[in-house]
Write a protein that holds these residues in place. Structure first.
Motif, short mmCIF file in Angstrom:
data_model
loop_
_atom_site.label_atom_id
_atom_site.label_comp_id
_atom_site.label_asym_id
_atom_site.label_seq_id
_atom_site.Cartn_x
_atom_site.Cartn_y
_atom_site.Cartn_z
N VAL A 29 0.79 -1.17 -0.05
CA VAL A 29 -0.01 0.21 -0.04
C VAL A 29 1.04 1.47 0.15
O VAL A 29 1.73 1.61 0.90
CB VAL A 29 -0.96 -0.14 1.21
CG1 VAL A 29 -1.88 1.29 1.14
CG2 VAL A 29 -1.98 -1.16 1.39
N ILE A 30 0.67 2.11 -0.96
CA ILE A 30 1.40 3.33 -0.95
C ILE A 30 0.53 4.37 -0.90
O ILE A 30 -0.82 4.38 -1.32
CB ILE A 30 2.30 3.37 -2.41
CG1 ILE A 30 1.33 3.24 -3.60
CG2 ILE A 30 3.29 2.43 -2.22
CD1 ILE A 30 2.20 3.52 -4.90
N LYS A 31 1.19 5.69 -0.82
CA LYS A 31 0.38 7.05 -0.85
C LYS A 31 0.93 7.75 -2.08
O LYS A 31 1.77 7.91 -2.62
CB LYS A 31 0.87 7.86 0.29
CG LYS A 31 0.40 7.35 1.58
CD LYS A 31 -0.65 8.28 2.32
CE LYS A 31 -1.00 7.70 3.72
NZ LYS A 31 -2.36 7.78 3.92
N VAL A 32 -0.38 8.02 -2.77
CA VAL A 32 -0.27 8.56 -4.12
C VAL A 32 -1.29 9.94 -4.23
O VAL A 32 -2.32 9.88 -3.45
CB VAL A 32 -0.63 7.81 -5.09
CG1 VAL A 32 0.51 6.54 -5.50
CG2 VAL A 32 -2.02 7.28 -5.32
N PRO A 33 -0.80 10.80 -5.03
CA PRO A 33 -1.49 11.95 -5.22
C PRO A 33 -2.61 11.63 -6.09
O PRO A 33 -2.45 11.13 -7.16
CB PRO A 33 -0.69 13.19 -5.66
CG PRO A 33 0.46 12.41 -6.35
CD PRO A 33 0.59 10.96 -5.61
N ALA A 34 -3.88 12.15 -5.74
CA ALA A 34 -5.07 11.88 -6.55
C ALA A 34 -6.21 13.14 -6.49
O ALA A 34 -6.11 13.66 -5.25
CB ALA A 34 -5.67 10.42 -6.45
N PHE A 35 -6.91 13.29 -7.69
CA PHE A 35 -8.00 13.97 -7.03
C PHE A 35 -9.04 13.35 -6.75
O PHE A 35 -9.61 12.26 -7.46
CB PHE A 35 -8.21 14.74 -8.73
CG PHE A 35 -7.50 15.62 -9.04
CD1 PHE A 35 -7.26 16.96 -8.42
CD2 PHE A 35 -6.46 15.31 -9.91
CE1 PHE A 35 -6.37 18.18 -8.98
CE2 PHE A 35 -5.32 16.06 -10.39
CZ PHE A 35 -5.28 17.47 -9.83
N VAL A 36 -9.98 13.85 -5.61
CA VAL A 36 -10.85 12.82 -5.15
C VAL A 36 -12.32 13.86 -5.33
O VAL A 36 -12.18 15.05 -4.81
CB VAL A 36 -10.73 12.57 -3.74
CG1 VAL A 36 -11.79 11.74 -2.93
CG2 VAL A 36 -9.50 11.79 -3.31
N CYS A 37 -13.57 13.30 -5.72
CA CYS A 37 -14.46 13.86 -5.72
C CYS A 37 -15.22 14.07 -4.39
O CYS A 37 -15.25 13.03 -3.77
CB CYS A 37 -15.59 13.07 -6.63
SG CYS A 37 -17.09 13.87 -6.85
N LYS A 38 -15.59 15.34 -4.32
CA LYS A 38 -16.22 15.62 -2.79
C LYS A 38 -17.76 14.95 -2.84
O LYS A 38 -18.27 14.51 -1.71
CB LYS A 38 -16.52 17.12 -2.84
CG LYS A 38 -14.97 17.90 -2.09
CD LYS A 38 -15.59 19.18 -2.01
CE LYS A 38 -14.41 20.22 -1.18
NZ LYS A 38 -14.93 21.63 -1.35
N LYS A 39 -18.34 14.68 -3.95
CA LYS A 39 -19.65 14.17 -4.04
C LYS A 39 -19.65 12.72 -4.00
O LYS A 39 -20.51 12.06 -3.07
CB LYS A 39 -20.34 14.77 -5.26
CG LYS A 39 -21.25 15.76 -5.04
CD LYS A 39 -22.00 15.90 -6.52
CE LYS A 39 -23.00 16.92 -6.62
NZ LYS A 39 -23.37 17.09 -7.69
N CYS A 40 -18.88 11.96 -4.88
CA CYS A 40 -19.09 10.67 -4.98
C CYS A 40 -18.12 9.71 -4.43
O CYS A 40 -17.91 8.59 -4.47
CB CYS A 40 -19.80 10.04 -6.45
SG CYS A 40 -18.29 10.29 -7.60
N GLU A 42 -15.14 9.52 -6.03
CA GLU A 42 -14.50 8.98 -7.14
C GLU A 42 -12.95 9.35 -7.08
O GLU A 42 -12.67 10.62 -6.89
CB GLU A 42 -15.11 9.30 -8.57
CG GLU A 42 -14.41 9.08 -9.81
CD GLU A 42 -14.51 7.46 -10.25
OE1 GLU A 42 -15.31 6.77 -9.70
OE2 GLU A 42 -14.01 7.14 -11.20
N ARG A 43 -11.81 8.59 -7.54
CA ARG A 43 -10.68 9.03 -7.70
C ARG A 43 -10.09 9.15 -9.05
O ARG A 43 -10.22 8.44 -9.94
CB ARG A 43 -9.80 8.10 -6.86
CG ARG A 43 -9.86 8.00 -5.36
CD ARG A 43 -9.19 6.90 -4.66
NE ARG A 43 -9.37 6.65 -3.41
CZ ARG A 43 -8.69 6.05 -2.64
NH1 ARG A 43 -7.81 5.13 -3.15
NH2 ARG A 43 -8.89 6.06 -1.40
N VAL A 44 -9.42 10.00 -9.25
CA VAL A 44 -8.69 10.47 -10.53
C VAL A 44 -7.52 10.57 -10.09
O VAL A 44 -6.94 11.57 -9.81
CB VAL A 44 -9.35 11.83 -11.31
CG1 VAL A 44 -8.52 11.80 -12.78
CG2 VAL A 44 -10.96 11.51 -11.61
#
Ligand SMILES: [Zn+2]
Length: 67
Positions: A29-40, A42-44
């Motif tokens: 398990v690693i930490k990576v930067p991602a955009f996370v949706c505030k609503k649902c 979803e990770r990008v």
């Protein structure tokens, strides 16, 4: 990359998220930067995160080949 979720159009926020890389029997398990949706939720994943994940998968795959 724009700031809206591809799933619901919600707002994306940059976060460090846990990502589980698994190659065969190996898991890490690693930490990576991602955009996370505030609503649902979803990770990008960012390009940087994608590269980190790919590299790690290659490294973990290479371990098997040595044995
Ligand atoms: Zn969303």
């Amino acid at each position: 990359m724009s700031g809206s979720c591809p799933m619901c159009g919600g707002q994306l926020v940059m976060k460090q998220v846990d990502y589980e890389v698994s190659v065969g029997p190996h898991q890490k398990v690693i930490k990576v930067p991602a955009f996370v949706c505030k609503k649902c939720g979803e990770r990008v994943y960012t390009d940087e995160a994608d590269e980190t994940i790919k590299k790690l998968e290659e490294e973990m795959g290479a371990i098997d080949q040595e044995f």
